[in-house]
Design an enzyme around this catalytic site. Structure first.
Site, PDB file in Angstrom:
ATOM      1  N   GLU A 159      -7.890  16.214 -19.593  1.00 24.01           N
ATOM      2  CA  GLU A 159      -6.855  16.821 -19.976  1.00 24.01           C
ATOM      3  C   GLU A 159      -6.763  17.811 -19.178  1.00 24.01           C
ATOM      4  O   GLU A 159      -5.460  17.993 -18.349  1.00 24.01           O
ATOM      5  CB  GLU A 159      -7.118  17.476 -21.099  1.00 24.01           C
ATOM      6  CG  GLU A 159      -7.318  16.488 -22.300  1.00 24.01           C
ATOM      7  CD  GLU A 159      -5.528  15.598 -22.170  1.00 24.01           C
ATOM      8  OE1 GLU A 159      -5.213  16.162 -21.843  1.00 24.01           O
ATOM      9  OE2 GLU A 159      -6.283  14.010 -22.743  1.00 24.01           O
ATOM     10  N   HIS A 204      -4.161  11.992 -14.989  1.00 30.06           N
ATOM     11  CA  HIS A 204      -4.951  11.317 -15.645  1.00 30.06           C
ATOM     12  C   HIS A 204      -5.209   9.654 -14.398  1.00 30.06           C
ATOM     13  O   HIS A 204      -6.536  10.043 -14.266  1.00 30.06           O
ATOM     14  CB  HIS A 204      -4.634  10.730 -16.873  1.00 30.06           C
ATOM     15  CG  HIS A 204      -4.707  11.528 -18.047  1.00 30.06           C
ATOM     16  ND1 HIS A 204      -5.719  12.323 -18.711  1.00 30.06           N
ATOM     17  CD2 HIS A 204      -3.719  11.527 -18.916  1.00 30.06           C
ATOM     18  CE1 HIS A 204      -5.288  12.625 -20.348  1.00 30.06           C
ATOM     19  NE2 HIS A 204      -4.930  12.881 -20.142  1.00 30.06           N
ATOM     20  N   HIS A 233       1.819  13.682 -16.593  1.00 29.23           N
ATOM     21  CA  HIS A 233       0.541  14.127 -17.020  1.00 29.23           C
ATOM     22  C   HIS A 233      -0.143  12.867 -17.403  1.00 29.23           C
ATOM     23  O   HIS A 233      -1.287  13.651 -17.176  1.00 29.23           O
ATOM     24  CB  HIS A 233       1.657  14.484 -18.099  1.00 29.23           C
ATOM     25  CG  HIS A 233       0.338  14.481 -19.516  1.00 29.23           C
ATOM     26  ND1 HIS A 233      -0.089  16.313 -19.854  1.00 29.23           N
ATOM     27  CD2 HIS A 233      -0.543  13.552 -20.291  1.00 29.23           C
ATOM     28  CE1 HIS A 233      -1.330  15.533 -20.856  1.00 29.23           C
ATOM     29  NE2 HIS A 233      -1.870  14.240 -20.361  1.00 29.23           N
ATOM     30  N   GLU A 234       0.512  11.477 -17.075  1.00 24.26           N
ATOM     31  CA  GLU A 234      -0.325  10.893 -17.050  1.00 24.26           C
ATOM     32  C   GLU A 234      -0.136  10.249 -16.001  1.00 24.26           C
ATOM     33  O   GLU A 234      -1.070   9.328 -15.566  1.00 24.26           O
ATOM     34  CB  GLU A 234       0.799   9.245 -17.635  1.00 24.26           C
ATOM     35  CG  GLU A 234       0.631   9.598 -19.170  1.00 24.26           C
ATOM     36  CD  GLU A 234      -0.431   9.710 -20.331  1.00 24.26           C
ATOM     37  OE1 GLU A 234      -1.643   9.633 -19.266  1.00 24.26           O
ATOM     38  OE2 GLU A 234      -0.259  11.025 -21.162  1.00 24.26           O
TER      39      GLU A 234
END
Length: 500
Positions: A294, A268, A264-265
Site C-alpha cells: 500500500e 501496486h 493507485h493500482e
C-alpha cells in the site's frame, strides 16, 4: 565429494515452495477472471476450482517433507538470502500446519461464492442480502484464527496475514495518532473560507476516461508487455513480476476518481514488476506484505499524481481527451485533485486527510465483528453513525456506506489498517527519495519518472521479503517507522492549500 546435506535440504525446500507459488499464481488468475471477465453464471464451477487449488496449495505447504526440510535447516550455516527464505517459509508453514485443509477449502469456496452476492447486494443497495455471507465468513475466520493461536485475540491473528511484523499495537498507535492530529486539521480545512478550483465538473465519457487512464499509465512508465488494464467493480491489482495487471472503474461524473484509482493500482503493479525476476517462485520474489504494498500505491497516487508538477505535465493530455477545459491551469487541476469535500462518502475517492477516518471506521467495525462485540445485522447502523461522527456525513444508502468495499467478500478481515500504514510509510519513503534524488519534483514535472522508479526498486522492490517490515523501512530510510513525515507533509500541503 559427498553432497552437503544442507544444500540438499535447501534445494528441496525451494522446489517445494516454487510449486506452491505457481499454484497460488494460477488461483490468482482465476480470481482475476472471476472479477473481470467470467460470465455471471460461472460461480459454481469457479468456487470449486479455487477451493481445490487452495486445498492443494495448503497440503503442499503442510506436507511432512516441507517440515523435514525446515528441520534440517534449523541450525545450518545459511547466508543472509537463504536465511530470509527459510524464515519466511517457516512462518507460513507453522501457521498453515495448524489449520485443517477442509477449513481452508471451505473459506475459499465461501469467498468465491460471496463475490456475486456482494455485487448483487451493492447493485440493489441492500446489505441484508449480503449479511448472511458476512456472518459465515466471520465465523470461518474466527475458527481459522482459533486454530492458529487460541491464546490471542482473533483479530490480531488475522491482521498478521497482511502485516506480520509491525504488530497490531503499533497499528493502533499509528491510527490513534492520525485520528488525534487529522481530525483538528480536517476541521480547520472545513472552516476555511478558501474555495479551491473545480475545473473537472461535468460529464466525462467512460471510453475516453479509459483512454486517459492508458495515457497516465504510459506517462508513468507501465510495462504493457507484462501488464494490462481492465474494468472491475472495485479497483485492484494482482500478478507476478512477469504479469502485473491493473483494474479500475469509471464514473461519468468523476473523471479524477478513475484517474487516481488507476494510478493507485499502477503503484501496486510497479512494485510487483520491480520484484527480481530471478527470485520468482521464492519469498524473495514476493512483496514484503500489504503495508509495504500500500505504501507503493499511495506514494504514486498521492505524492505523484496529486502533486502540482504532475499536473503541469499531465493536464495537456487531459485537455486533448476532453473538450471544455481550455481555461484550466495546472494549479486548478492540483487544487481539484486535493480538495477536501464535505460529502466524502467513498473511501477510494477520498482526499489524503479524510481517507484515514474511513480506515479507522472500518478497522473498528471489523475488529468488533471478529471479536463478537458487534452483530452483522448492526453493521449498517454502526457504519453510518461512525461516518457521521468521524466525517460529518451520513450515507443515505448501503451502497455508498457499508457495501462500497469488496474486502469482506474476500474474507480479508484485518486488511484495512494496512491502507493507513501504507500511507504513512509512503510519506516516509518519499521524503527519503526526495532527499537523495536531486530535483525530484522537476523530474516529475518533466515526465522523467526513472529516478523515482529506480530509487524505489533499489530500496524496496528488489528485496522482496528479504527483510522484515521494520528492517526494510530502516534499510530504505535510515529511520524507524513513524508517522512524523506523513503528518508534516499533509500539514504543510493542506495548510498552504487552505491558507491555514
Amino acid at each position: 565429494m559427498a553432497a552437503d546435506p544442507t544444500d540438499d535440504a535447501y534445494d528441496d525446500l525451494t522446489r517445494r515452495y516454487e510449486r506452491i507459488s505457481n499454484i497460488e499464481g494460477a488461483a490468482g488468475i482465476l480470481s482475476w477472471d472471476q472479477e473481470v471477465m467470467m460470465p455471471e453464471g460461472g460461480t459454481p464451477a469457479r468456487s470449486g476450482q479455487l477451493s481445490a487449488l487452495s486445498a492443494v496449495s495448503h497440503d503442499l505447504l503442510t506436507d511432512e517433507g516441507m517440515g523435514e526440510a525446515l528441520d534440517a535447516l534449523e541450525s545450518s550455516d545459511l547466508d543472509d538470502r537463504e536465511a530470509a527464505v527459510v524464515r519466511e517459509v517457516r512462518r507460513q508453514y507453522e501457521r498453515s500446519t495448524r489449520v485443517p485443509t477442509d477449513l481452508v477449502e471451505e473459506i475459499s469456496r465461501t469467498t468465491s461464492e460471496a463475490l456475486p452476492v456482494w455485487k448483487e447486494a451493492r447493485a440493489e443497495d441492500d446489505f441484508s442480502k449480503f449479511a448472511p455471507v458476512v456472518e459465515d465468513l466471520v465465523d470461518l475466520k474466527r475458527e481459522y484464527a482459533e486454530h492458529i493461536d487460541p491464546d490471542r485475540p482473533a483479530y490480531e491473528v488475522l491482521f498478521e496475514d497482511y502485516e506480520p511484523y509491525l504488530g497490531l499495537d503499533t497499528t493502533e498507535r499509528i491510527l490513534e495518532r492520525l485520528r488525534e492530529e487529522l481530525v483538528p486539521l480536517i476541521d480547520e480545512v472545513r472552516e476555511s473560507d478558501v474555495d479551491l478550483a473545480t475545473p473537472f465538473s461535468g460529464t466525462f465519457d467512460t471510453d475516453t476516461q479509459e483512454a486517459l487512464s492508458r495515457d497516465a499509465l504510459d506517462t508513468l512508465g507501465y510495462d504493457w508487455d507484462r501488464g494490462r488494464l481492465d474494468v472491475a467493480p472495485h479497483p485492484f491489482s494482482m500478478g507476478t513480476t512477469f504479469d502485473a495487471r491493473v483494474m479500475t472503474r469509471y464514473d461519468e461524473a468523476d473523471m479524477l476518481g478513475a484517474l487516481t484509482s488507476t494510478v493507485h493500482e499502477f503503484g501496486h503493479a510497479t512494485y510487483t514488476l520491480g520484484l527480481p525476476d530471478e527470485e520468482y517462485g521464492t519469498p524473495l520474489g514476493e512483496n514484503r506484505n500489504l503495508s509495504v504494498h500500500e505504501s507503493q500505491s499511495r506514494l504514486w497516487e498521492n505524492h505523484v499524481a496529486r502533486s502540482q508538477p504532475f499536473w503541469e505535465l499531465f493536464l495537456p493530455q487531459v485537455k486533448e481527451r476532453f473538450s471544455g477545459l481550455d481555461d484550466a491551469t495546472p494549479r486548478d487541476a492540483y487544487e481539484a485533485a486535493n480538495t477536501v469535500h464535505e460529502d466524502n462518502l467513498i473511501r477510494v475517492e477520498a482526499d489524503e486527510l479524510t481517507y484515514h477516518m474511513h480506515i479507522v471506521l472500518r478497522f473498528e467495525i471489523e475488529r468488533e465483528l471478529i471479536e463478537g462485540d458487534l452483530d452483522v445485522a448492526e453493521v449498517p447502523q454502526v457504519w453510518n453513525d461512525k461516518m457521521e461522527e468521524y466525517l460529518g456525513v451520513r450515507p443515505e444508502t448501503d451502497a455508498e456506506g457499508c457495501l462500497q468495499d469488496i474486502h469482506w467478500s474476500h474474507g480479508t478481515f484485518g486488511y484495512f489498517p494496512t491502507y493507513s500504514l501504507g500511507s504513512v510509510l509512503a510519506a516516509q519513503l518519499y521524503a527519503s527519495a526526495d532527499d537523495e534524488i536531486d530535483g525530484l519534483e522537476g523530474e516529475i514535472g518533466s515526465g522523467n519518472f526513472d529516478p523515482l522508479h529506480d530509487w524505489l526498486t533499489e530500496n524496496v522492490h528488489r528485496h522482496g521479503k528479504r527483510y522484515t517490515t521494520p528492517d526494510l523501512i530502516e534499510e530504505a530510510t535510515g529511520e524507524p517507522f513513524a508517522a512524523d513525515d506523513f503528518l508534516d507533509y499533509v500539514t504543510a500541503k493542506y495548510g498552504a492549500l487552505y491558507d491555514l
